[in-house]
Design a protein around this motif. Structure first.
Motif, short mmCIF file in Angstrom:
data_model
loop_
_atom_site.label_atom_id
_atom_site.label_comp_id
_atom_site.label_asym_id
_atom_site.label_seq_id
_atom_site.Cartn_x
_atom_site.Cartn_y
_atom_site.Cartn_z
N UNK A 92 -1.09 -10.20 -0.58
CA UNK A 92 -1.81 -9.62 -1.71
C UNK A 92 -2.35 -8.23 -1.44
N UNK A 93 -2.86 -7.98 -0.24
CA UNK A 93 -3.57 -6.73 0.02
C UNK A 93 -3.13 -6.04 1.31
N UNK A 94 -3.08 -6.77 2.41
CA UNK A 94 -2.88 -6.12 3.71
C UNK A 94 -1.51 -5.46 3.79
N UNK A 95 -0.46 -6.17 3.41
CA UNK A 95 0.88 -5.57 3.45
C UNK A 95 1.01 -4.39 2.49
N UNK A 96 0.51 -4.49 1.25
CA UNK A 96 0.58 -3.31 0.38
C UNK A 96 -0.16 -2.09 0.92
N UNK A 97 -1.22 -2.29 1.68
CA UNK A 97 -1.94 -1.16 2.25
C UNK A 97 -1.14 -0.47 3.35
N UNK A 98 -0.27 -1.20 4.00
CA UNK A 98 0.58 -0.61 5.03
C UNK A 98 -0.21 0.02 6.15
N UNK A 99 0.20 1.22 6.55
CA UNK A 99 -0.40 1.89 7.71
C UNK A 99 -1.82 2.38 7.44
N UNK A 100 -2.25 2.36 6.19
CA UNK A 100 -3.63 2.80 5.91
C UNK A 100 -4.65 1.88 6.57
N UNK A 101 -4.31 0.61 6.73
CA UNK A 101 -5.18 -0.36 7.38
C UNK A 101 -4.61 -0.70 8.74
N UNK A 102 -5.23 -0.22 9.82
CA UNK A 102 -4.68 -0.50 11.16
C UNK A 102 -4.63 -2.01 11.44
N UNK A 103 -3.59 -2.42 12.12
CA UNK A 103 -3.44 -3.84 12.45
C UNK A 103 -4.62 -4.35 13.27
N UNK A 104 -5.20 -3.48 14.10
CA UNK A 104 -6.33 -3.89 14.94
C UNK A 104 -7.59 -4.17 14.12
N UNK A 105 -7.61 -3.75 12.86
CA UNK A 105 -8.77 -3.98 12.00
C UNK A 105 -8.71 -5.31 11.27
N UNK A 106 -7.63 -6.04 11.46
CA UNK A 106 -7.45 -7.34 10.80
C UNK A 106 -7.70 -8.43 11.83
N UNK A 107 -8.65 -9.31 11.53
CA UNK A 107 -9.11 -10.30 12.51
C UNK A 107 -8.90 -11.72 11.99
N UNK A 108 -7.68 -12.23 12.04
CA UNK A 108 -7.43 -13.59 11.56
C UNK A 108 -7.99 -14.65 12.49
#
Length: 253
Positions: A92-108
Protein backbone atom coordinates in the motif's frame (compact mmCIF):
# COMPACT_ATOMS: atom_id res chain seq x y z
CA UNK A 1 -4.71 14.57 27.32
CA UNK A 2 -7.66 15.36 25.08
CA UNK A 3 -9.98 13.07 23.19
CA UNK A 4 -11.49 13.97 19.85
CA UNK A 5 -13.99 12.04 17.73
CA UNK A 6 -14.24 12.66 13.98
CA UNK A 7 -16.96 11.02 11.90
CA UNK A 8 -16.68 10.69 8.12
CA UNK A 9 -19.50 9.68 5.76
CA UNK A 10 -18.13 6.32 4.63
CA UNK A 11 -15.08 4.07 4.64
CA UNK A 12 -13.52 5.67 1.56
CA UNK A 13 -13.79 9.17 3.01
CA UNK A 14 -12.40 7.84 6.27
CA UNK A 15 -9.32 6.40 4.58
CA UNK A 16 -8.64 9.55 2.57
CA UNK A 17 -9.18 11.87 5.54
CA UNK A 18 -7.01 9.77 7.85
CA UNK A 19 -4.27 9.64 5.23
CA UNK A 20 -4.24 13.42 4.84
CA UNK A 21 -4.23 13.89 8.62
CA UNK A 22 -1.32 11.50 8.96
CA UNK A 23 0.75 13.24 6.30
CA UNK A 24 0.04 16.63 7.85
CA UNK A 25 1.03 15.25 11.26
CA UNK A 26 4.33 14.05 9.78
CA UNK A 27 5.07 17.41 8.18
CA UNK A 28 4.19 19.19 11.42
CA UNK A 29 6.35 16.86 13.51
CA UNK A 30 9.27 17.29 11.12
CA UNK A 31 9.10 21.04 11.61
CA UNK A 32 9.91 20.39 15.27
CA UNK A 33 12.23 17.37 15.42
CA UNK A 34 13.83 14.56 13.49
CA UNK A 35 13.50 11.65 13.07
CA UNK A 36 9.75 11.04 13.28
CA UNK A 37 8.40 7.67 14.45
CA UNK A 38 4.95 6.37 13.54
CA UNK A 39 3.29 3.06 14.36
CA UNK A 40 1.17 1.40 11.68
CA UNK A 41 -1.82 -0.87 11.91
CA UNK A 42 -3.25 -3.45 9.53
CA UNK A 43 -6.83 -4.39 8.77
CA UNK A 44 -9.09 -2.98 6.11
CA UNK A 45 -9.21 0.61 7.36
CA UNK A 46 -5.52 0.73 8.24
CA UNK A 47 -4.31 -0.60 4.91
CA UNK A 48 -6.76 1.61 2.99
CA UNK A 49 -5.36 4.61 4.85
CA UNK A 50 -1.81 3.75 3.80
CA UNK A 51 -2.88 3.27 0.19
CA UNK A 52 -4.58 6.68 0.25
CA UNK A 53 -1.47 8.26 1.76
CA UNK A 54 0.68 6.90 -1.08
CA UNK A 55 -1.30 8.87 -3.69
CA UNK A 56 -2.09 11.96 -1.62
CA UNK A 57 -0.24 15.05 -2.94
CA UNK A 58 0.76 15.85 0.64
CA UNK A 59 3.11 12.85 0.56
CA UNK A 60 5.48 14.92 -1.56
CA UNK A 61 5.98 17.32 1.35
CA UNK A 62 7.15 14.63 3.78
CA UNK A 63 10.86 13.97 4.18
CA UNK A 64 10.52 10.19 4.16
CA UNK A 65 14.25 9.76 4.75
CA UNK A 66 13.59 10.90 8.34
CA UNK A 67 10.44 8.82 8.97
CA UNK A 68 10.60 5.49 10.80
CA UNK A 69 7.80 2.94 10.54
CA UNK A 70 6.88 0.49 13.30
CA UNK A 71 3.96 -1.87 13.87
CA UNK A 72 1.58 -2.11 16.81
CA UNK A 73 1.14 -5.83 16.26
CA UNK A 74 1.88 -8.55 13.78
CA UNK A 75 0.72 -12.04 12.93
CA UNK A 76 3.51 -14.52 13.69
CA UNK A 77 3.88 -15.63 10.09
CA UNK A 78 6.85 -15.74 7.70
CA UNK A 79 8.00 -12.56 5.99
CA UNK A 80 5.97 -11.97 2.84
CA UNK A 81 2.94 -13.92 4.03
CA UNK A 82 -0.17 -12.13 2.71
CA UNK A 83 -1.73 -12.20 6.18
CA UNK A 84 1.06 -10.13 7.76
CA UNK A 85 0.32 -6.47 8.42
CA UNK A 86 3.78 -5.68 7.07
CA UNK A 87 2.93 -7.26 3.72
CA UNK A 88 -0.15 -5.10 3.31
CA UNK A 89 1.76 -1.98 4.33
CA UNK A 90 4.52 -2.67 1.83
CA UNK A 91 2.07 -3.03 -1.05
CA UNK A 92 0.00 0.00 0.00
CA UNK A 93 2.67 2.54 0.95
CA UNK A 94 6.25 1.34 1.39
CA UNK A 95 6.77 -0.03 -2.12
CA UNK A 96 5.15 3.00 -3.80
CA UNK A 97 7.48 5.29 -1.87
CA UNK A 98 10.48 3.45 -3.28
CA UNK A 99 13.88 4.94 -2.51
CA UNK A 100 12.34 7.93 -0.73
CA UNK A 101 11.90 5.72 2.35
CA UNK A 102 15.18 4.00 3.27
CA UNK A 103 14.86 0.29 3.97
CA UNK A 104 16.63 0.82 7.30
CA UNK A 105 13.73 3.03 8.42
CA UNK A 106 11.24 0.15 8.20
CA UNK A 107 11.10 -1.93 11.37
CA UNK A 108 8.91 -5.03 10.90
CA UNK A 109 8.16 -7.44 13.71
CA UNK A 110 10.22 -10.61 13.19
CA UNK A 111 8.45 -13.69 11.91
CA UNK A 112 9.34 -17.34 12.53
CA UNK A 113 13.02 -18.13 12.06
CA UNK A 114 16.05 -19.74 13.68
CA UNK A 115 16.49 -16.84 16.13
CA UNK A 116 12.75 -16.33 16.65
CA UNK A 117 11.09 -19.75 16.80
CA UNK A 118 8.09 -18.53 18.82
CA UNK A 119 6.16 -15.31 19.53
CA UNK A 120 8.03 -14.70 22.79
CA UNK A 121 11.43 -14.69 21.09
CA UNK A 122 10.06 -12.41 18.36
CA UNK A 123 8.78 -10.07 21.08
CA UNK A 124 12.22 -10.02 22.70
CA UNK A 125 13.86 -9.23 19.37
CA UNK A 126 11.40 -6.39 18.73
CA UNK A 127 12.11 -4.96 22.18
CA UNK A 128 15.80 -4.85 21.24
CA UNK A 129 15.02 -3.08 17.95
CA UNK A 130 12.77 -0.55 19.66
CA UNK A 131 15.38 0.18 22.31
CA UNK A 132 18.01 0.79 19.62
CA UNK A 133 15.99 3.82 18.47
CA UNK A 134 14.97 5.03 21.92
CA UNK A 135 16.47 8.01 23.73
CA UNK A 136 19.19 7.10 26.22
CA UNK A 137 17.79 5.22 29.19
CA UNK A 138 14.40 4.55 27.57
CA UNK A 139 12.87 1.46 26.01
CA UNK A 140 10.94 3.01 23.14
CA UNK A 141 11.32 5.58 20.40
CA UNK A 142 9.20 8.67 20.91
CA UNK A 143 6.21 7.75 18.80
CA UNK A 144 4.59 10.78 17.20
CA UNK A 145 1.48 8.97 15.93
CA UNK A 146 0.34 5.44 16.74
CA UNK A 147 -2.45 4.05 14.56
CA UNK A 148 -4.78 1.32 15.76
CA UNK A 149 -7.68 -0.51 14.21
CA UNK A 150 -10.62 -1.59 16.36
CA UNK A 151 -12.07 -5.08 16.10
CA UNK A 152 -15.75 -5.98 16.47
CA UNK A 153 -14.78 -7.43 19.87
CA UNK A 154 -13.07 -4.09 20.73
CA UNK A 155 -9.54 -5.50 20.48
CA UNK A 156 -6.71 -3.18 19.50
CA UNK A 157 -3.31 -4.32 18.24
CA UNK A 158 -3.44 -7.97 19.38
CA UNK A 159 -4.79 -7.17 22.84
CA UNK A 160 -7.96 -9.23 23.02
CA UNK A 161 -10.63 -9.20 25.73
CA UNK A 162 -10.35 -12.23 27.97
CA UNK A 163 -6.67 -12.85 27.19
CA UNK A 164 -3.72 -11.75 29.36
CA UNK A 165 -2.47 -9.06 26.98
CA UNK A 166 -4.66 -6.16 28.14
CA UNK A 167 -3.50 -6.69 31.71
CA UNK A 168 0.26 -6.75 31.04
CA UNK A 169 1.91 -3.80 32.74
CA UNK A 170 5.57 -4.86 32.93
CA UNK A 171 6.45 -5.43 29.25
CA UNK A 172 6.25 -3.26 26.15
CA UNK A 173 5.94 -6.15 23.67
CA UNK A 174 4.42 -9.58 24.26
CA UNK A 175 3.83 -12.82 22.44
CA UNK A 176 0.18 -13.73 21.99
CA UNK A 177 -1.25 -17.25 21.90
CA UNK A 178 -4.80 -18.44 21.26
CA UNK A 179 -5.93 -15.29 19.49
CA UNK A 180 -9.67 -15.65 18.83
CA UNK A 181 -9.03 -14.13 15.40
CA UNK A 182 -6.81 -16.29 13.19
CA UNK A 183 -3.92 -16.79 13.12
CA UNK A 184 -3.61 -17.71 16.80
CA UNK A 185 0.05 -16.70 17.23
CA UNK A 186 0.90 -12.99 17.24
CA UNK A 187 3.21 -10.32 18.66
CA UNK A 188 1.81 -7.11 20.11
CA UNK A 189 2.71 -3.86 21.77
CA UNK A 190 1.09 -3.55 25.19
CA UNK A 191 -0.76 -0.66 26.80
CA UNK A 192 2.41 0.63 28.52
CA UNK A 193 3.96 1.02 25.06
CA UNK A 194 0.86 2.36 23.32
CA UNK A 195 0.32 5.02 25.95
CA UNK A 196 3.77 6.53 25.40
CA UNK A 197 2.73 7.82 21.96
CA UNK A 198 2.07 11.54 21.68
CA UNK A 199 -1.05 10.81 19.63
CA UNK A 200 -3.03 7.58 19.46
CA UNK A 201 -5.47 7.33 16.56
CA UNK A 202 -8.17 4.65 16.54
CA UNK A 203 -9.61 4.04 13.08
CA UNK A 204 -12.81 2.06 12.60
CA UNK A 205 -15.21 1.53 9.71
CA UNK A 206 -18.36 -0.56 9.39
CA UNK A 207 -21.52 -1.30 11.33
CA UNK A 208 -19.92 -4.40 12.86
CA UNK A 209 -17.63 -2.08 14.84
CA UNK A 210 -20.41 0.15 16.20
CA UNK A 211 -21.02 -1.65 19.49
CA UNK A 212 -17.28 -1.86 20.25
CA UNK A 213 -16.79 1.83 19.49
CA UNK A 214 -19.73 2.79 21.69
CA UNK A 215 -18.45 0.70 24.59
CA UNK A 216 -14.93 2.12 24.34
CA UNK A 217 -16.13 5.72 24.16
CA UNK A 218 -18.39 5.19 27.15
CA UNK A 219 -15.41 4.43 29.39
CA UNK A 220 -15.65 0.66 29.70
CA UNK A 221 -12.94 -1.39 31.40
CA UNK A 222 -9.88 -1.91 29.15
CA UNK A 223 -9.68 -5.53 30.30
CA UNK A 224 -13.11 -6.16 28.79
CA UNK A 225 -13.00 -3.47 26.06
CA UNK A 226 -9.32 -3.04 25.15
CA UNK A 227 -10.00 -0.10 22.83
CA UNK A 228 -10.98 1.92 25.90
CA UNK A 229 -7.41 1.63 27.19
CA UNK A 230 -5.67 2.98 24.10
CA UNK A 231 -4.91 6.62 24.87
CA UNK A 232 -2.20 9.04 23.80
CA UNK A 233 -0.10 11.32 26.00
CA UNK A 234 -1.33 14.44 24.23
CA UNK A 235 -4.33 13.38 22.18
CA UNK A 236 -6.53 10.37 21.52
CA UNK A 237 -8.24 10.69 18.14
CA UNK A 238 -11.12 8.46 17.09
CA UNK A 239 -11.60 8.41 13.32
CA UNK A 240 -14.83 6.70 12.36
CA UNK A 241 -17.14 6.27 9.43
CA UNK A 242 -20.84 6.92 10.00
CA UNK A 243 -21.66 3.22 10.35
CA UNK A 244 -19.06 2.65 13.06
CA UNK A 245 -20.23 5.76 14.93
CA UNK A 246 -23.93 4.94 14.65
CA UNK A 247 -24.60 4.02 18.30
CA UNK A 248 -21.82 5.95 20.04
CA UNK A 249 -21.95 9.18 22.00
CA UNK A 250 -19.35 11.09 20.01
CA UNK A 251 -18.93 14.29 21.99
CA UNK A 252 -15.28 15.29 22.43
CA UNK A 253 -13.75 15.42 25.92
Amino acid sequence: MTRRVVVLPDADALARSTASRLLLALVDAQSQHSPVHIVLTGGGAGTATLAAAAVDPLAEHVDWSAVHLWWGDERFLPSGDPERNETGARAALIDPLGDRLPAANVHPVPGPGPATPDPESAARAYRVELAAWAPAGEQLPRFDVLLLGVGPDAHVASLFPGLPGPQVDDEIVVGVHDSPKPPPLRVSLTFPAIRTAAQVWLVAAGAEKAAAVASALSGASPEQVPAAGAVGREQTLWLLDAAAAAVAATEDD
